[in-house]
Write a protein that holds these residues in place. Structure first.
Motif, PDB file in Angstrom:
ATOM      1  N   ALA A  82     -13.479   5.103   6.422  1.00  0.00           N
ATOM      2  CA  ALA A  82     -14.148   3.885   5.971  1.00  0.00           C
ATOM      3  C   ALA A  82     -13.418   2.654   6.492  1.00  0.00           C
ATOM      4  O   ALA A  82     -14.032   1.701   6.985  1.00  0.00           O
ATOM      5  CB  ALA A  82     -14.221   3.851   4.443  1.00  0.00           C
ATOM      6  N   ARG A  83     -12.098   2.675   6.403  1.00  0.00           N
ATOM      7  CA  ARG A  83     -11.285   1.552   6.866  1.00  0.00           C
ATOM      8  C   ARG A  83     -11.447   1.342   8.366  1.00  0.00           C
ATOM      9  O   ARG A  83     -11.701   0.235   8.832  1.00  0.00           O
ATOM     10  CB  ARG A  83      -9.831   1.821   6.507  1.00  0.00           C
ATOM     11  CG  ARG A  83      -8.843   0.751   6.951  1.00  0.00           C
ATOM     12  CD  ARG A  83      -8.027   1.264   8.131  1.00  0.00           C
ATOM     13  NE  ARG A  83      -7.048   0.274   8.546  1.00  0.00           N
ATOM     14  CZ  ARG A  83      -6.707   0.038   9.796  1.00  0.00           C
ATOM     15  NH1 ARG A  83      -7.283   0.712  10.792  1.00  0.00           N
ATOM     16  NH2 ARG A  83      -5.815  -0.865  10.091  1.00  0.00           N
ATOM     17  N   ARG A  94      -1.243   3.133  -1.748  1.00  0.00           N
ATOM     18  CA  ARG A  94      -1.390   1.754  -2.202  1.00  0.00           C
ATOM     19  C   ARG A  94      -0.883   0.775  -1.145  1.00  0.00           C
ATOM     20  O   ARG A  94      -1.515  -0.252  -0.881  1.00  0.00           O
ATOM     21  CB  ARG A  94      -0.665   1.541  -3.535  1.00  0.00           C
ATOM     22  CG  ARG A  94      -1.424   2.100  -4.724  1.00  0.00           C
ATOM     23  CD  ARG A  94      -0.721   1.818  -6.038  1.00  0.00           C
ATOM     24  NE  ARG A  94      -1.509   2.322  -7.158  1.00  0.00           N
ATOM     25  CZ  ARG A  94      -2.446   1.623  -7.790  1.00  0.00           C
ATOM     26  NH1 ARG A  94      -2.708   0.396  -7.416  1.00  0.00           N
ATOM     27  NH2 ARG A  94      -3.121   2.158  -8.798  1.00  0.00           N
ATOM     28  N   MET A  95       0.237   1.090  -0.523  1.00  0.00           N
ATOM     29  CA  MET A  95       0.764   0.220   0.523  1.00  0.00           C
ATOM     30  C   MET A  95      -0.185   0.172   1.719  1.00  0.00           C
ATOM     31  O   MET A  95      -0.428  -0.888   2.298  1.00  0.00           O
ATOM     32  CB  MET A  95       2.149   0.702   0.952  1.00  0.00           C
ATOM     33  CG  MET A  95       3.219   0.534  -0.113  1.00  0.00           C
ATOM     34  SD  MET A  95       4.813   1.269   0.357  1.00  0.00           S
ATOM     35  CE  MET A  95       5.292   0.186   1.696  1.00  0.00           C
ATOM     36  N   TYR A  96      -0.720   1.336   2.078  1.00  0.00           N
ATOM     37  CA  TYR A  96      -1.660   1.387   3.202  1.00  0.00           C
ATOM     38  C   TYR A  96      -2.939   0.621   2.874  1.00  0.00           C
ATOM     39  O   TYR A  96      -3.510  -0.074   3.736  1.00  0.00           O
ATOM     40  CB  TYR A  96      -1.977   2.835   3.559  1.00  0.00           C
ATOM     41  CG  TYR A  96      -2.683   2.985   4.882  1.00  0.00           C
ATOM     42  CD1 TYR A  96      -1.961   3.142   6.054  1.00  0.00           C
ATOM     43  CD2 TYR A  96      -4.074   2.954   4.967  1.00  0.00           C
ATOM     44  CE1 TYR A  96      -2.607   3.258   7.282  1.00  0.00           C
ATOM     45  CE2 TYR A  96      -4.724   3.075   6.178  1.00  0.00           C
ATOM     46  CZ  TYR A  96      -3.983   3.228   7.334  1.00  0.00           C
ATOM     47  OH  TYR A  96      -4.619   3.334   8.543  1.00  0.00           O
ATOM     48  N   CYS A  97      -3.389   0.731   1.637  1.00  0.00           N
ATOM     49  CA  CYS A  97      -4.600   0.025   1.223  1.00  0.00           C
ATOM     50  C   CYS A  97      -4.374  -1.484   1.265  1.00  0.00           C
ATOM     51  O   CYS A  97      -5.254  -2.242   1.707  1.00  0.00           O
ATOM     52  CB  CYS A  97      -5.005   0.475  -0.180  1.00  0.00           C
ATOM     53  SG  CYS A  97      -6.626  -0.133  -0.705  1.00  0.00           S
ATOM     54  N   ILE A 139     -13.416  -2.002  10.101  1.00  0.00           N
ATOM     55  CA  ILE A 139     -12.647  -2.965  10.899  1.00  0.00           C
ATOM     56  C   ILE A 139     -13.137  -2.973  12.349  1.00  0.00           C
ATOM     57  O   ILE A 139     -13.290  -4.037  12.959  1.00  0.00           O
ATOM     58  CB  ILE A 139     -11.144  -2.666  10.797  1.00  0.00           C
ATOM     59  CG1 ILE A 139     -10.648  -3.030   9.386  1.00  0.00           C
ATOM     60  CG2 ILE A 139     -10.345  -3.418  11.865  1.00  0.00           C
ATOM     61  CD1 ILE A 139      -9.207  -2.674   9.099  1.00  0.00           C
ATOM     62  N   LYS A 140     -13.413  -1.814  12.896  1.00  0.00           N
ATOM     63  CA  LYS A 140     -13.925  -1.755  14.271  1.00  0.00           C
ATOM     64  C   LYS A 140     -15.297  -2.433  14.365  1.00  0.00           C
ATOM     65  O   LYS A 140     -15.576  -3.161  15.327  1.00  0.00           O
ATOM     66  CB  LYS A 140     -14.016  -0.305  14.748  1.00  0.00           C
ATOM     67  CG  LYS A 140     -14.597  -0.129  16.147  1.00  0.00           C
ATOM     68  CD  LYS A 140     -13.792  -0.878  17.211  1.00  0.00           C
ATOM     69  CE  LYS A 140     -12.448  -0.271  17.463  1.00  0.00           C
ATOM     70  NZ  LYS A 140     -11.717  -0.959  18.558  1.00  0.00           N
ATOM     71  N   SER A 188     -15.890   0.933  -1.742  1.00  0.00           N
ATOM     72  CA  SER A 188     -17.063   0.222  -2.248  1.00  0.00           C
ATOM     73  C   SER A 188     -17.171  -1.169  -1.616  1.00  0.00           C
ATOM     74  O   SER A 188     -18.252  -1.587  -1.192  1.00  0.00           O
ATOM     75  CB  SER A 188     -16.972   0.097  -3.774  1.00  0.00           C
ATOM     76  OG  SER A 188     -18.039  -0.668  -4.283  1.00  0.00           O
ATOM     77  N   CYS A 189     -16.041  -1.862  -1.536  1.00  0.00           N
ATOM     78  CA  CYS A 189     -16.039  -3.199  -0.922  1.00  0.00           C
ATOM     79  C   CYS A 189     -16.500  -3.132   0.533  1.00  0.00           C
ATOM     80  O   CYS A 189     -17.319  -3.957   0.969  1.00  0.00           O
ATOM     81  CB  CYS A 189     -14.631  -3.797  -0.982  1.00  0.00           C
ATOM     82  SG  CYS A 189     -14.088  -4.288  -2.635  1.00  0.00           S
ATOM     83  N   VAL A 190     -15.977  -2.182   1.287  1.00  0.00           N
ATOM     84  CA  VAL A 190     -16.341  -2.123   2.705  1.00  0.00           C
ATOM     85  C   VAL A 190     -17.752  -1.566   2.888  1.00  0.00           C
ATOM     86  O   VAL A 190     -18.412  -1.876   3.894  1.00  0.00           O
ATOM     87  CB  VAL A 190     -15.302  -1.338   3.543  1.00  0.00           C
ATOM     88  CG1 VAL A 190     -13.919  -1.967   3.405  1.00  0.00           C
ATOM     89  CG2 VAL A 190     -15.256   0.120   3.192  1.00  0.00           C
ATOM     90  N   SER A 191     -18.237  -0.781   1.930  1.00  0.00           N
ATOM     91  CA  SER A 191     -19.637  -0.341   1.992  1.00  0.00           C
ATOM     92  C   SER A 191     -20.576  -1.528   1.848  1.00  0.00           C
ATOM     93  O   SER A 191     -21.574  -1.647   2.577  1.00  0.00           O
ATOM     94  CB  SER A 191     -19.925   0.687   0.888  1.00  0.00           C
ATOM     95  OG  SER A 191     -19.259   1.909   1.142  1.00  0.00           O
ATOM     96  N   ILE A 192     -20.269  -2.422   0.924  1.00  0.00           N
ATOM     97  CA  ILE A 192     -21.076  -3.638   0.777  1.00  0.00           C
ATOM     98  C   ILE A 192     -20.960  -4.485   2.043  1.00  0.00           C
ATOM     99  O   ILE A 192     -21.951  -5.043   2.537  1.00  0.00           O
ATOM    100  CB  ILE A 192     -20.627  -4.431  -0.467  1.00  0.00           C
ATOM    101  CG1 ILE A 192     -20.923  -3.635  -1.738  1.00  0.00           C
ATOM    102  CG2 ILE A 192     -21.336  -5.794  -0.522  1.00  0.00           C
ATOM    103  CD1 ILE A 192     -20.324  -4.227  -2.997  1.00  0.00           C
ATOM    104  N   GLY A 193     -19.738  -4.567   2.588  1.00  0.00           N
ATOM    105  CA  GLY A 193     -19.543  -5.305   3.841  1.00  0.00           C
ATOM    106  C   GLY A 193     -20.344  -4.713   4.983  1.00  0.00           C
ATOM    107  O   GLY A 193     -20.935  -5.449   5.792  1.00  0.00           O
TER     108      GLY A 193
END
Length: 460
Positions: free
Chosen positions: A330-331, A117-120, A335-336, A239-244
């Motif tokens: 995914a992260r 959770r902290m990493y997320c 970001i890259k 899911s959020c980053v997939s849409i992104g």
């Protein structure tokens, strides 16, 4: 011997040690793990669950381990399985018996849930930071092209004239939604699970609210079973980053098309293009293509997370170790891609003359010609038919609507007057679309101003 090895009479098979170990990828949680352990030890000391001097020794020892890890002085051990056990083992080696008190009232189940959770939360903040930079770049570019006319498309066929500024602001809205989606996700991630234990809490008088306060969480989990078996937040982030990534992919697809010889709307900077090993003339939009391709990779990460969790009974199961690699991938990928896309976009060179010429073809002013007749009193459906016949006539003659003579216009309808030429000019077509959200320069400027105010509010 393993830290949990008291019940066992036999060493774990070496192959199982390697198969079971997650240190090769969860090492990146060390900052979160140490911060969580310091908060936990602080609370244990304050509650009198362990002696204050032991709590202080633990906190100092953990800070030393953090410094050594970041200085590259620590080699993690596969035999210690994961980042949590590696750090606890190092701590005990350094401060002795006091280190063995750290895990009081805690399980690796609620410990890893806390770390993730902290990493997320950190990942969301980083992603939003990169999105804000991209949005700022789009706003700055759009503001320079309020009257840069280009063709708008449906079905990849020329449809109506718009402006480049208007087109770019469509992507701003997509990325704005990506930001707000991540912000919504953050609210659900911002719940502190430590104190749930393995699944049923603990008999120790833990002050969970104090740990949440020390770690900057806004709430604590309400159910210990859910706290340790929940990975919804990982799935939601993916899911959020997939849409992104889908939004980035669409933008990249257009840039790939626009940079082709057939369009020639943009030229990629040399620093964001590659050549061919055999064709010396080639300048390939590889960066845009690779971002487009990486969208599938992130979609796969989301599906892997969903599949890993779909059949797991409450509470914790080892399957859940599979959350990390896909989450991290995914992260990292998202970001890259944001960083590289922003660099590529900021160096694009737009061929505005070519865009304007493109808007002149394909009868993009046909709707405006129909609207002209409607404003003269003709019902829209009849006006639509008249202009359809004019378009067919122009196709046969190889001419544009604006190239017809007044006599030719009047051969289709007596309602046409001298003012038709002004009405069907591309600039008029764009400027007259003053409806909120439309491509008229004043509408796009208002959109940009509102967007800047919103973006600035995120920093407050």
């Amino acid at each position: 011997m393993k830290l949990w090895g008291g019940r066992f009479q036999k060493q774990t098979d070496a192959m199982v040690d390697d198969f079971h170990s997650s240190i090769s990828f969860d090492w990146r949680l060390y900052r979160q793990d140490i911060a969580g352990s310091i908060a936990h030890a602080t609370m244990l000391g304050e509650q009198g669950i362990i002696p204050q001097e032991d709590a202080q020794a633990i906190c100092q020892g953990l800070k030393g381990i953090l410094s050594d890890i970041e200085a590259g002085k620590v080699d993690f051990e596969i035999d210690a399985e994961d980042i949590h056990m590696n750090i606890e083992k190092l701590l005990t080696e350094r401060i002795g018996q006091a280190g063995k008190r750290l895990h009081t009232g805690r399980s690796r189940n609620d410990q890893v849930a806390l770390d993730m959770r902290m990493y997320c939360k950190d990942s969301i903040r980083q992603a939003v930071f990169e999105l804000k930079k991209l949005c700022q770049c789009i706003l700055d570019t759009a503001a320079q092209h309020l009257e840069t006319i280009m063709p708008g498309y449906t079905h990849l066929q020329k449809a109506q004239p718009i402006t480049l500024g208007h087109h770019l602001m469509a992507y701003f809205e997509m990325f704005k939604r990506d930001i707000t989606r991540l912000q919504d996700c953050y609210d659900r991630v911002d719940v502190m699970p430590l104190g749930a234990g393995a699944l049923a809490g603990t008999t120790y008088d833990l002050n969970r609210e104090r740990v949440a306060q020390l770690l900057g969480f806004s709430a604590i989990t309400a159910n210990s079973l859910d706290a340790v078996s929940d990975r919804d937040f990982c799935i939601e982030f993916a899911s959020c980053v997939s849409i992104g990534m889908m939004h980035l992919s669409r933008f990249c697809e257009e840039l790939v098309l626009w940079s082709s010889n057939e369009f020639q709307f943009v030229e990629m900077d040399d620093g964001f293009s590659t050549g061919s090993s055999i064709m010396p003339q080639k300048k390939n939009p590889d960066v845009a293509e690779l971002i487009r391709g990486k969208s599938g990779r992130v979609f796969g990460d989301l599906m892997a997370l969903l599949t890993a969790m779909k059949g797991i009974p409450l509470a914790y199961n080892k399957d859940m170790q599979e959350d990390k690699e896909n989450f991290f991938d995914a992260r990292d990928t998202y970001i890259k891609c944001l960083q590289v896309f922003c660099g590529m976009f900021s160096t694009l060179r737009f061929n505005t003359d070519r865009m304007h010429a493109g808007a002149g073809g394909g009868f993009t002013n046909a709707t405006d010609a129909a609207d002209y007749l409607v404003k003269k009193g003709l019902p829209f459906r009849e006006a639509h038919e008249v202009i359809g016949k004019i378009v067919f006539y122009c196709i046969e003659k190889g001419r544009a609507i604006s190239e017809l003579t007044l006599e030719e216009f009047r051969s289709f309808s007596p309602l046409f007057g001298e003012d038709v030429f002004e009405a069907v000019s591309l600039l008029t077509c764009v400027r007259e679309r003053k409806v909120s959200g439309g491509p008229a320069p004043q509408s796009v400027k208002a959109h940009i101003d509102a967007a800047r105010a919103w973006l600035d509010s995120l920093s407050e």
